[in-house]
Scaffold this active site. Structure first.
Site, PDB file in Angstrom:
ATOM      1  N   ASP A  92      16.508 -11.609 -49.525  1.00 36.43           N
ATOM      2  CA  ASP A  92      16.464 -10.876 -48.269  1.00 36.43           C
ATOM      3  C   ASP A  92      17.465  -9.728 -48.381  1.00 36.43           C
ATOM      4  O   ASP A  92      18.544  -9.895 -48.950  1.00 36.43           O
ATOM      5  CB  ASP A  92      16.856 -11.840 -47.134  1.00 36.43           C
ATOM      6  CG  ASP A  92      16.828 -11.199 -45.767  1.00 36.43           C
ATOM      7  OD1 ASP A  92      16.793  -9.972 -45.677  1.00 36.43           O
ATOM      8  OD2 ASP A  92      16.852 -11.951 -44.776  1.00 36.43           O
ATOM      9  N   ASP A 271       9.586 -18.797 -45.457  1.00 37.74           N
ATOM     10  CA  ASP A 271      10.905 -19.381 -45.701  1.00 37.74           C
ATOM     11  C   ASP A 271      11.519 -19.725 -44.361  1.00 37.74           C
ATOM     12  O   ASP A 271      11.172 -19.128 -43.338  1.00 37.74           O
ATOM     13  CB  ASP A 271      11.821 -18.413 -46.454  1.00 37.74           C
ATOM     14  CG  ASP A 271      12.428 -17.391 -45.510  1.00 37.74           C
ATOM     15  OD1 ASP A 271      13.602 -17.557 -45.125  1.00 37.74           O
ATOM     16  OD2 ASP A 271      11.723 -16.423 -45.122  1.00 37.74           O
TER      17      ASP A 271
END
Length: 376
Positions: A92, A271
């Site tokens: 991320d 996720d």
């Protein structure tokens, strides 16, 4: 990165596929355990690989940038070598973490200025240096810097935020194209759709993201407090616009039910910290519903944690024993619960793949979303 679609459900947008990266193949739809600081909390790499059978894990650019820091990661040869995980890793960009530091950050055209949650030191993330940071981390899949809009927010804020994310993206894409990997393998770059819960903004953002022609695309800014009906509505709009021949990644989602509904709407990658975070607090996900293992009702229940599934740990621990561990404050309880939940999530998406391939996904999904939401 190569993405190949293997099968398509006839009654929904669900599909199965394979993503091939330098560190191995990923079967989709897939759930990715979250390893924020380079570790999935409380879980060994061997358990992730052998017991849970994870195919890819996440790291977080914000946290890894602050600690252990880029110098350590570069000297180690990247995150794969640093944490001994030799399968794919996705990072991320840190946009969500910066968003969560609402009182300690300031956004401008250049990027995001923020204060470290560790020592209060001041830092700047730009679309370009976030690319460079992920080059040093060595993720197989890197994310573009974006602003994750809060919920609720008004239309004007959401529009300005989306437009800033798009301008940042154009810079990030250009910088990614003009730089090379640091290590001896290729990396790929995903942009992120934003637009809050406004249909026209989501459609506009999805069209802009698709126009960048990256190898995969992500959907952010959902599961931040909005009703699930709004999340599904946004997802349907976005997935109807994003290219079908590229993987779609829904960031930070979610419950088992959210994942099944997301798969039905054409999403390939998910996720969430929920399996480990909720597990550490005594919540177990099973094929029959959700268990709060701390409840007294399990005190003398010597049946397995999930009677309808194989265990994901070395020993088939009973509900009574795991409850005892939580009552005693024994860290093993949190570890067992985390491994169990991750194993359940990975088994859930594996069964979804089987059902899609067999052409039975939709009736199976409709049954499971009722079953999995039950509190036992």
């Amino acid at each position: 990165m190569i993405f190949e679609i293997q099968s398509q459900d006839s009654q929904s947008a669900a599909r199965t596929g394979t993503i091939t990266t330098a560190h191995g193949k990923i079967e989709t739809p897939i759930f990715m355990p979250v390893g924020t600081v380079g570790s999935v909390k409380g879980v060994h790499a061997r358990e992730l690989k052998n017991d849970i059978e994870a195919q890819i894990i996440l790291g977080n650019t914000y946290h890894l940038y602050l600690r252990p820091g880029l110098e350590t990661l570069r000297k180690a040869g990247g995150l794969h070598k640093f944490n001994s995980w030799h399968k794919p890793i996705l990072t991320d960009s840190g946009g969500y973490q910066v968003f969560s530091l609402a009182h300690n950050r300031k956004l401008n055209e250049d990027g995001a200025v923020f204060k470290s949650h560790i020592d209060g030191s001041k830092h700047l993330f730009t679309p370009e240096n976030v690319v460079e940071t992920q080059r040093i981390i060595g993720a197989d899949i890197c994310m573009a810097l974006d602003e994750c809009t809060p919920y609720p927010c008004d239309y004007d804020y959401a529009k300005k935020s989306m437009e800033l994310t798009h301008r940042w993206l154009a810079r990030g894409v250009e910088h990614f194209k003009n730089t090379e990997p640091i290590y001896d393998y290729d990396q790929t770059f995903f942009p992120i759709v934003q637009g809050s819960v406004f249909k026209d903004l989501r459609a506009q953002s999805a069209e802009f993201i698709a126009s960048q022609n990256c190898e995969g695309n992500a959907i952010g800014g959902l599961s931040v407090g909005e009703p699930v009906e709004d999340m599904y509505a946004m997802l349907e709009i976005v997935n109807g616009i994003l290219p079908k021949d590229k993987p779609r990644y829904l960031m930070g989602v979610g419950t088992p039910v959210n994942i099944l509904e997301g798969i039905a709407l054409g999403t390939d990658m998910f996720d969430c910290v929920m399996p480990t975070r909720n597990g550490r607090n005594g919540m177990l996900f099973t094929w029959n519903g959700i268990i709060n293992i701390k409840n007294k009702k399990w005190e003398h229940d010597f049946s397995p944690l999930d009677a309808d599934a194989h265990t994901f740990v070395d020993i088939d621990y009973s509900k009574a024993y795991v409850r005892h561990l939580f009552q005693a404050g024994e860290m093993l309880g949190a570890q067992i619960a985390s491994i169990h939940n991750l194993g359940f999530y990975l088994t859930l998406v594996a069964e979804a793949r089987n059902q899609i391939a067999r052409g039975t996904f939709t009736p199976w999904k409709n049954k499971m979303v009722q079953q999995l939401a039950q509190r036992l």
